[in-house]
Design a protein around this motif. Structure first.
Motif, PDB file in Angstrom:
ATOM      1  N   UNK A  73      38.534   1.883  17.562  1.00 51.80           N
ATOM      2  CA  UNK A  73      37.126   1.961  16.956  1.00 51.80           C
ATOM      3  C   UNK A  73      36.592   2.190  17.393  1.00 51.80           C
ATOM      4  N   UNK A  74      35.721   3.591  17.093  1.00 50.20           N
ATOM      5  CA  UNK A  74      34.047   3.998  17.851  1.00 50.20           C
ATOM      6  C   UNK A  74      33.008   2.442  17.820  1.00 50.20           C
ATOM      7  N   UNK A  75      31.933   3.057  18.339  1.00 48.02           N
ATOM      8  CA  UNK A  75      30.598   2.573  18.473  1.00 48.02           C
ATOM      9  C   UNK A  75      30.128   3.056  19.808  1.00 48.02           C
ATOM     10  N   UNK A  76      29.465   3.056  19.690  1.00 47.80           N
ATOM     11  CA  UNK A  76      28.112   3.857  20.886  1.00 47.80           C
ATOM     12  C   UNK A  76      29.099   2.780  22.302  1.00 47.80           C
ATOM     13  N   UNK A  77      28.413   1.685  22.238  1.00 45.19           N
ATOM     14  CA  UNK A  77      28.531   0.831  22.982  1.00 45.19           C
ATOM     15  C   UNK A  77      30.314   0.563  23.439  1.00 45.19           C
ATOM     16  N   UNK A  78      31.060   0.106  22.015  1.00 52.86           N
ATOM     17  CA  UNK A  78      32.171   0.070  22.439  1.00 52.86           C
ATOM     18  C   UNK A  78      32.873   1.780  22.779  1.00 52.86           C
ATOM     19  N   UNK A  79      32.961   2.959  22.423  1.00 48.84           N
ATOM     20  CA  UNK A  79      33.425   3.992  22.785  1.00 48.84           C
ATOM     21  C   UNK A  79      33.105   3.763  24.302  1.00 48.84           C
ATOM     22  N   UNK A  80      32.093   3.658  25.012  1.00 51.19           N
ATOM     23  CA  UNK A  80      31.948   3.044  26.484  1.00 51.19           C
ATOM     24  C   UNK A  80      33.081   2.509  27.640  1.00 51.19           C
ATOM     25  N   UNK A  81      33.009   1.572  26.397  1.00 46.45           N
ATOM     26  CA  UNK A  81      33.651  -0.085  27.237  1.00 46.45           C
ATOM     27  C   UNK A  81      35.144   0.086  26.820  1.00 46.45           C
ATOM     28  N   UNK A  82      35.488   1.467  25.761  1.00 45.32           N
ATOM     29  CA  UNK A  82      36.793   1.954  26.049  1.00 45.32           C
ATOM     30  C   UNK A  82      37.211   2.897  27.042  1.00 45.32           C
ATOM     31  N   UNK A  83      35.963   3.207  27.411  1.00 48.93           N
ATOM     32  CA  UNK A  83      36.609   4.718  28.649  1.00 48.93           C
ATOM     33  C   UNK A  83      37.684   3.915  29.620  1.00 48.93           C
ATOM     34  N   UNK A  84      37.486   2.243  29.805  1.00 50.02           N
ATOM     35  CA  UNK A  84      38.693   1.982  30.710  1.00 50.02           C
ATOM     36  C   UNK A  84      40.064   2.173  29.980  1.00 50.02           C
ATOM     37  N   UNK A  85      40.493   2.753  29.348  1.00 48.56           N
ATOM     38  CA  UNK A  85      41.496   2.383  29.027  1.00 48.56           C
ATOM     39  C   UNK A  85      41.854   4.266  28.520  1.00 48.56           C
ATOM     40  N   UNK A  86      41.431   4.497  29.546  1.00 43.86           N
ATOM     41  CA  UNK A  86      42.126   6.117  29.628  1.00 43.86           C
ATOM     42  C   UNK A  86      43.527   6.823  30.005  1.00 43.86           C
ATOM     43  N   UNK A  87      43.535   5.944  31.353  1.00 38.18           N
ATOM     44  CA  UNK A  87      44.261   5.490  31.699  1.00 38.18           C
ATOM     45  C   UNK A  87      45.895   5.441  30.804  1.00 38.18           C
ATOM     46  N   UNK A  88      45.937   5.243  30.245  1.00 39.17           N
ATOM     47  CA  UNK A  88      47.135   4.228  29.420  1.00 39.17           C
ATOM     48  C   UNK A  88      47.594   4.969  28.362  1.00 39.17           C
ATOM     49  N   UNK A  89      46.302   5.406  28.461  1.00 36.29           N
ATOM     50  CA  UNK A  89      46.071   6.877  26.467  1.00 36.29           C
ATOM     51  C   UNK A  89      46.756   8.162  27.450  1.00 36.29           C
ATOM     52  N   UNK A  90      46.899   8.275  28.306  1.00 40.66           N
ATOM     53  CA  UNK A  90      46.622   9.757  28.929  1.00 40.66           C
ATOM     54  C   UNK A  90      48.560   9.947  28.837  1.00 40.66           C
ATOM     55  N   UNK A  91      49.120   8.842  28.411  1.00 44.37           N
ATOM     56  CA  UNK A  91      50.544   8.652  28.648  1.00 44.37           C
ATOM     57  C   UNK A  91      51.241   9.026  27.276  1.00 44.37           C
ATOM     58  N   UNK A  92      50.355   8.184  26.196  1.00 37.63           N
ATOM     59  CA  UNK A  92      51.091   8.349  25.197  1.00 37.63           C
ATOM     60  C   UNK A  92      50.343  10.010  24.438  1.00 37.63           C
ATOM     61  N   UNK A  93      49.000  10.745  25.097  1.00 38.84           N
ATOM     62  CA  UNK A  93      48.913  12.104  25.083  1.00 38.84           C
ATOM     63  C   UNK A  93      50.473  13.138  25.386  1.00 38.84           C
ATOM     64  N   UNK A  94      49.994  13.485  26.886  1.00 32.50           N
ATOM     65  CA  UNK A  94      51.235  13.852  27.400  1.00 32.50           C
ATOM     66  C   UNK A  94      52.544  13.169  26.530  1.00 32.50           C
TER      67      UNK A  94
END
Length: 104
Positions: free
Chosen positions: A73-94
């Motif tokens: 889910x988005x939202x300015x602060x929410x999106x900033x806080x979700x940047x922590x999970x990028x590593x786990x999403x990189x595997x989903x993208x690849x």
């Protein structure tokens, strides 16, 4: 056929509607949805001061995977806080596994 599974990652500052509406629609469709709290299982204060209670912490939810889709889910602060999970999403993208990110 096994039931579809989704994980919605909830972070402080998330847009309430971008969290609640997708969860509601997926559950009505018979999809098993886990709302995972980024910072644990405690209630999360969203962008309009609504408190939402996760089903599990992100750590607990990851152990219950894999999921057919991950929703952020988005939202300015929410999106900033979700940047922590990028590593786990990189595997989903690849792996070309679906995820949905809300607007910032």
């Amino acid at each position: 056929m096994a039931a579809k599974r989704a994980m919605v990652i909830l972070a402080k500052g998330a847009e309430e509607m971008e969290t609640v509406i997708p969860v509601d629609i997926m559950r009505r469709a018979g999809i098993s949805v886990t709302v995972a709290g980024l910072s644990g299982k405690e209630p999360v204060q969203c962008s309009r001061d609504v408190l939402l209670c996760p089903d599990a912490s992100l750590e607990e939810a990851r152990k219950q995977g894999p999921y057919d889709v991950v929703v952020l889910p988005g939202g300015n602060l929410g999106a900033q806080n979700l940047s922590e999970v990028r590593a786990s999403l990189d595997g989903r993208v690849s792996a070309r596994r679906p995820f949905r990110a809300g607007c910032k």
